[in-house]
Design a protein around this motif. Structure first.
Motif, short mmCIF file in Angstrom:
data_model
loop_
_atom_site.label_atom_id
_atom_site.label_comp_id
_atom_site.label_asym_id
_atom_site.label_seq_id
_atom_site.Cartn_x
_atom_site.Cartn_y
_atom_site.Cartn_z
N UNK A 103 -26.21 -38.08 -75.91
CA UNK A 103 -27.37 -38.72 -75.31
C UNK A 103 -27.64 -37.93 -74.15
N UNK A 104 -28.94 -37.46 -73.71
CA UNK A 104 -29.39 -36.80 -72.62
C UNK A 104 -30.88 -36.73 -72.51
N UNK A 105 -31.26 -36.53 -71.34
CA UNK A 105 -32.82 -36.25 -71.01
C UNK A 105 -33.21 -34.67 -70.54
N UNK A 106 -34.25 -34.34 -70.64
CA UNK A 106 -34.74 -32.97 -70.17
C UNK A 106 -35.93 -33.32 -69.41
N UNK A 107 -35.88 -32.94 -68.21
CA UNK A 107 -37.32 -32.94 -67.27
C UNK A 107 -37.90 -31.83 -67.48
#
Length: 251
Positions: A23-27
């Motif tokens: 799980x991760x998010x990229x801006x």
């Protein structure tokens, strides 16, 4: 605001678990690195988020799109340079760029792109005659020719000499400066430290930490080591004896 959201991603190949729980998010506008040992699931993860492989579980959204359901639309938004990418030996630089630009409704000017990436002098050179650094430049040019909002670069500098690596690092910065969000998979810690705004550290198919390179180093305490490096930090998190996860960066 995020441009990529990956939640509880899972992928198996038969009985082998390649990605267990990622799980991760990229801006937008950042260079987001994915690091970890060989076989930890880095390449499988980016292949799933670009629609090249179908996940077995979890959810992925890239610019709000599902990479499996919306693969055709996503292809126009994401440029990809994969570790194993290769072109026909006799294909010339300009022919490759011209061919790839024909795949898109609104491509970049490939002649201008060729000039920006220092390939104009090699426009009539066939792929087999390019140096390692020139091949990587061409690979990046092909990833950008569709005017993508996101570029995924997998092990971009593997096999390059030190000068070619440094030139390629600047190339990645230039890509980001064009307004393109970059996802960079690498096993070189100096590369990750110099280029990446944040890192996801992957061990055995799981994300064990997300933070800036400086934060990862600051959290690392090793007996007898006064000033740990990023390599020390990542090794501590991914060694076979490591347990649990560290807190992710709130920023």
């Amino acid at each position: 605001m995020t441009v990529i959201e990956v939640s509880n991603l899972q992928k198996r190949y038969g009985d082998q678990v390649a990605v267990r729980d990622v799980s991760f998010e990229v801006r937008p506008g950042e260079i987001f690195g994915i690091v970890g040992p060989n076989g930890s699931g880095k390449t499988t993860t980016v292949e799933c988020l670009t629609g090249l492989r179908q996940a077995d579980g979890g959810t992925i959204r890239v610019l709000g799109l599902d990479p499996t359901r919306d693969r055709a639309e996503l292809r126009h938004q994401v440029g990809i340079q994969l570790q194993e990418s290769h072109l026909p030996d006799r294909l010339k630089v300009w022919e490759a760029l011209d061919l790839y630009s024909s795949f898109y409704a609104e491509p970049a000017d490939w002649r201008a792109l060729m000039d920006e990436l220092g390939l104009t002098a090699k426009r009539n050179t066939v792929f087999a005659k390019l140096s390692g650094g020139q091949k990587q430049r061409l690979s990046v040019a092909l990833a950008l020719v569709g005017n993508p909002r996101i570029a995924v670069l997998d092990e971009l500098t593997t096999g390059l000499d030190p000068q070619a690596r440094r030139d390629t690092w600047q190339l990645v910065r230039d890509v980001r400066d064009r307004g393109v969000t970059v996802v960079l998979v690498t096993h070189f810690m100096d590369e990750a430290e110099r280029l990446c705004d944040r890192l996801a550290v992957v061990r055995a198919g799981e994300v064990v930490a997300i933070a800036t390179p400086a934060e990862l180093v600051a959290r690392t305490e090793l007996p007898g080591v006064e000033r740990p490096t990023l390599e020390d930090a990542v090794l501590a998190l991914t060694s076979p004896t490591a347990t649990g996860r560290t807190a992710t960066s709130p920023n």
